[in-house]
Design a protein around this motif. Structure first.
Motif, PDB file in Angstrom:
ATOM      1  N   ARG A   1       0.807  -1.154  -0.023  1.00  0.00           N
ATOM      2  CA  ARG A   1       0.011   0.024   0.041  1.00  0.00           C
ATOM      3  C   ARG A   1       1.087   1.176  -0.012  1.00  0.00           C
ATOM      4  NH1 ARG A   1      -2.706  -3.543  -1.307  1.00  0.00           N
ATOM      5  NH2 ARG A   1      -4.729  -4.109  -0.323  1.00  0.00           N
ATOM      6  N   GLY A   2       0.444   2.198  -0.671  1.00  0.00           N
ATOM      7  CA  GLY A   2       1.348   3.548  -0.558  1.00  0.00           C
ATOM      8  C   GLY A   2       0.472   4.680  -1.459  1.00  0.00           C
TER       9      GLY A   2
ATOM     10  N   VAL B   1       5.218  -4.610 -15.060  1.00  0.00           N
ATOM     11  CA  VAL B   1       6.161  -3.353 -14.242  1.00  0.00           C
ATOM     12  C   VAL B   1       5.159  -2.962 -13.120  1.00  0.00           C
ATOM     13  CG1 VAL B   1       7.211  -1.445 -14.559  1.00  0.00           C
ATOM     14  CG2 VAL B   1       7.112  -3.084 -16.765  1.00  0.00           C
ATOM     15  N   PHE B   2       5.927  -2.807 -11.958  1.00  0.00           N
ATOM     16  CA  PHE B   2       5.296  -2.484 -10.810  1.00  0.00           C
ATOM     17  C   PHE B   2       6.170  -1.332 -10.214  1.00  0.00           C
ATOM     18  CE2 PHE B   2       3.812  -6.859 -11.318  1.00  0.00           C
ATOM     19  CZ  PHE B   2       2.321  -6.750 -11.385  1.00  0.00           C
ATOM     20  N   ALA B   3       5.638  -0.015 -10.251  1.00  0.00           N
ATOM     21  CA  ALA B   3       6.631   0.952  -9.764  1.00  0.00           C
ATOM     22  C   ALA B   3       5.852   1.881  -8.684  1.00  0.00           C
ATOM     23  CB  ALA B   3       6.820   1.853 -10.908  1.00  0.00           C
ATOM     24  N   THR B   4       6.958   2.335  -7.638  1.00  0.00           N
ATOM     25  CA  THR B   4       6.458   3.074  -6.675  1.00  0.00           C
ATOM     26  C   THR B   4       7.626   4.313  -6.916  1.00  0.00           C
ATOM     27  OG1 THR B   4       7.780   2.122  -5.082  1.00  0.00           O
ATOM     28  CG2 THR B   4       5.688   1.465  -5.393  1.00  0.00           C
ATOM     29  N   PRO B   5       7.536   5.539  -6.149  1.00  0.00           N
ATOM     30  CA  PRO B   5       8.408   6.432  -6.191  1.00  0.00           C
ATOM     31  C   PRO B   5      10.060   5.762  -5.590  1.00  0.00           C
ATOM     32  CG  PRO B   5       6.377   7.586  -5.524  1.00  0.00           C
ATOM     33  CD  PRO B   5       6.323   5.877  -5.563  1.00  0.00           C
ATOM     34  N   GLU B   6       9.881   4.676  -4.956  1.00  0.00           N
ATOM     35  CA  GLU B   6      11.151   4.107  -4.528  1.00  0.00           C
ATOM     36  C   GLU B   6      11.740   3.354  -5.285  1.00  0.00           C
ATOM     37  OE1 GLU B   6       8.175   4.379  -2.526  1.00  0.00           O
ATOM     38  OE2 GLU B   6       8.701   6.315  -1.756  1.00  0.00           O
ATOM     39  N   ASN B   7      10.953   2.388  -6.037  1.00  0.00           N
ATOM     40  CA  ASN B   7      11.555   0.983  -6.680  1.00  0.00           C
ATOM     41  C   ASN B   7      10.653   0.607  -7.738  1.00  0.00           C
ATOM     42  OD1 ASN B   7       9.692  -0.954  -5.507  1.00  0.00           O
ATOM     43  ND2 ASN B   7      10.662  -0.494  -3.562  1.00  0.00           N
ATOM     44  N   VAL B   8      11.330  -0.094  -8.567  1.00  0.00           N
ATOM     45  CA  VAL B   8      10.357  -0.931  -9.719  1.00  0.00           C
ATOM     46  C   VAL B   8      10.977  -2.182  -9.764  1.00  0.00           C
ATOM     47  CG1 VAL B   8      12.242  -0.281 -11.463  1.00  0.00           C
ATOM     48  CG2 VAL B   8       9.768  -0.391 -12.300  1.00  0.00           C
ATOM     49  N   ARG B   9       9.692  -3.018 -10.160  1.00  0.00           N
ATOM     50  CA  ARG B   9       9.889  -4.573 -10.162  1.00  0.00           C
ATOM     51  C   ARG B   9       9.318  -4.951 -11.384  1.00  0.00           C
ATOM     52  NH1 ARG B   9       8.862  -8.598  -5.522  1.00  0.00           N
ATOM     53  NH2 ARG B   9      10.139 -10.119  -6.892  1.00  0.00           N
TER      54      ARG B   9
ATOM     55  N   GLU C   1      -2.604   0.911 -14.557  1.00  0.00           N
ATOM     56  CA  GLU C   1      -3.540   1.177 -13.380  1.00  0.00           C
ATOM     57  C   GLU C   1      -2.416   2.151 -12.620  1.00  0.00           C
ATOM     58  OE1 GLU C   1      -6.268   0.622 -12.809  1.00  0.00           O
ATOM     59  OE2 GLU C   1      -6.840  -0.712 -14.398  1.00  0.00           O
ATOM     60  N   VAL C   2      -3.074   3.282 -11.958  1.00  0.00           N
ATOM     61  CA  VAL C   2      -2.276   4.071 -11.053  1.00  0.00           C
ATOM     62  C   VAL C   2      -3.277   3.908 -10.006  1.00  0.00           C
ATOM     63  CG1 VAL C   2      -1.576   6.292 -10.383  1.00  0.00           C
ATOM     64  CG2 VAL C   2      -1.263   5.270 -12.874  1.00  0.00           C
ATOM     65  N   SER C   3      -2.968   3.662  -8.735  1.00  0.00           N
ATOM     66  CA  SER C   3      -3.690   3.340  -7.334  1.00  0.00           C
ATOM     67  C   SER C   3      -2.912   3.612  -6.232  1.00  0.00           C
ATOM     68  CB  SER C   3      -4.527   2.348  -7.409  1.00  0.00           C
ATOM     69  OG  SER C   3      -5.475   2.169  -6.390  1.00  0.00           O
ATOM     70  N   ASP C   4      -3.396   3.332  -5.323  1.00  0.00           N
ATOM     71  CA  ASP C   4      -2.884   3.119  -4.027  1.00  0.00           C
ATOM     72  C   ASP C   4      -2.305   1.728  -3.888  1.00  0.00           C
ATOM     73  OD1 ASP C   4      -5.268   1.984  -3.486  1.00  0.00           O
ATOM     74  OD2 ASP C   4      -5.368   2.912  -1.425  1.00  0.00           O
ATOM     75  N   ARG C   5      -2.410   0.785  -4.861  1.00  0.00           N
ATOM     76  CA  ARG C   5      -1.995  -0.427  -4.609  1.00  0.00           C
ATOM     77  C   ARG C   5      -1.975  -1.076  -5.919  1.00  0.00           C
ATOM     78  NH1 ARG C   5      -7.084  -2.070  -1.361  1.00  0.00           N
ATOM     79  NH2 ARG C   5      -6.683  -0.146  -0.783  1.00  0.00           N
TER      80      ARG C   5
ATOM     81  N   GLY D   1      -9.952   5.527  -9.014  1.00  0.00           N
ATOM     82  CA  GLY D   1      -9.639   6.650  -8.644  1.00  0.00           C
ATOM     83  C   GLY D   1     -10.633   7.280  -7.504  1.00  0.00           C
ATOM     84  N   ASP D   2      -9.868   8.255  -6.744  1.00  0.00           N
ATOM     85  CA  ASP D   2     -10.747   8.903  -5.808  1.00  0.00           C
ATOM     86  C   ASP D   2     -10.984   7.948  -4.606  1.00  0.00           C
ATOM     87  OD1 ASP D   2     -10.896  11.634  -6.900  1.00  0.00           O
ATOM     88  OD2 ASP D   2     -12.838  10.984  -7.942  1.00  0.00           O
ATOM     89  N   GLY D   3      -9.813   6.975  -4.420  1.00  0.00           N
ATOM     90  CA  GLY D   3      -9.848   6.323  -3.449  1.00  0.00           C
ATOM     91  C   GLY D   3     -10.604   4.794  -3.724  1.00  0.00           C
TER      92      GLY D   3
END
Length: 371
Positions: free
Chosen positions: A19-20, A90-98, A111-115, A328-330
């Protein structure tokens, strides 16, 4: 040769539970042909641009810049693009990518979300559309890789015996060599078993972790002997009967594909039979709201999910579902969230196409107990 790094159940669970503020999931059809990957790289760059625009509108410029930097580095990595399969996740966050290179062809998706959106990965774990063929004979051994839409290729395996005779006694074909106190036909079987063990040992580093089915092509008694010493858990029960010596790689692939299709059909049919049996007692459902509640309370034993469909909404801590028109929006993918809760409770999640789900619904769940 396909270059795959299929995620393990632990990999999928780790992604599903992440989660992020910003989680970017990208699925992209790719080609294993290195000279033709330029178009795939351009497509990933285009998807990156779309992701960055979405992030900037919600989270601001810093998170968007960090995501762009990581994904642009991936686009520009020539060595990475030399080795691909049929799809790239590809799975990316601001800290890393897998990343995961997958043997089956998946639909293009962003998809852009909190998960993370992990559901399409389940297809690769459940029913990869590829296999290996072990062509086994006394006078020669080959390992052939079979994929969905590329020519079959011979795989180089270090330490693979050239033939049975040289593998256990020096030269020649095994006929009636003695082995200690056993001679004649029994002695031949003992030596063939030694040969089969050496083949199995040489294959372990290549097959281990791939998760792909292994189809055996061999004549008796060698087929049964190899099966008795095999340590690879994905060895298929059906096999290509008769000596493979007169078959080239294309011939072996042609005979293996019906076996691969049969494995898939058998597993799906067995699950559908179980679903119908459980449905008669209230231990099965295709209703999203009921499946969400059952998953929340650990009541789902196994669930089939449509890997292509995204149903947006939210699920609260008690399993109550709120549907939405778009993500989006939660909001997020309900099927993904249900699958995550099933995994968290020790259930099994199988990714399939809609046509394989009873009544062609978004999901179908077999329950441990009714809820």
């Amino acid at each position: 040769m396909l270059y795959v790094d299929i995620p393990t159940a632990a990999d999928i669970a780790a992604l599903a539970f992440n989660r992020g503020d910003v989680c970017v999931s990208i699925y992209l059809p790719t080609t294993p042909v290195t000279q033709q990957t330029r178009g795939d790289r351009i497509e990933l760059k285009n998807l990156t641009k779309r992701a960055v625009e979405q992030i900037r509108s919600v989270e601001g410029g810093r998170a968007a810049a960090l995501i762009r930097e990581q994904l642009d580095d991936l686009v520009d990595d020539d060595e990475f693009w030399r080795f691909q399969a049929h799809s790239l996740a590809v799975f990316a966050t601001p800290e890393n990518v897998r990343t995961f290179r997958l043997p089956n062809s998946l639909e293009r998706l962003l998809e852009v979300s909190d998960r993370f959106h992990v559901k399409p990965l389940l297809r690769s774990v459940s029913f990869p559309n590829a296999c290996y063929v072990l062509a086994l004979a006394q006078r020669g051994v080959r390992l052939v890789e079979v994929s969905a839409d590329l020519p079959a290729v011979l795989v180089k395996v270090e330490g693979l015996p050239v033939d049975a005779g040289r593998a256990v006694r020096g030269v020649g074909e095994i006929t009636h060599w003695p082995s200690g106190r056993i001679q004649g036909r029994e002695g031949q079987k003992v030596l063939l078993r030694q040969f089969a063990r050496r083949v199995d040992s040489a294959l372990r580093p290549v097959l281990g972790g791939s998760g792909l089915p292994l189809v055996l092509a061999a004549a008796e008694p060698l087929a049964s002997i190899y099966r008795s010493v095999n340590t690879y858990p994905q060895l298929a029960d059906p096999f290509i009967e008769g000596s493979p010596e007169g078959l080239n790689e294309a011939d072996l692939a042609e005979r293996a594909r019906p076996i691969l299709d049969g494995i898939y059909r058998h597993e799906v049919a067995a699950w559908q039979t179980l679903f119908r049996q459980r449905a008669n007692t209230g231990h099965a459902t295709t209703d999203i709201a009921q499946a969400a509640r059952a998953a929340t309370f650990g009541a789902v034993e196994t669930i089939l999910v449509d890997i292509d469909q995204v149903v947006p909404g939210r699920i609260d801590d008690q399993g109550a579902v709120s549907f939405a028109k778009q993500q989006g929006d939660g909001n997020y993918g309900l099927i993904d969230e249900i699958a995550t809760r099933v995994l968290a409770a020790g259930g099994r999640v199988i990714g399939v196409r809609k046509a394989d789900i009873p009544d062609e619904q978004s999901l179908a769940a077999v329950l441990r107990y009714p809820v």
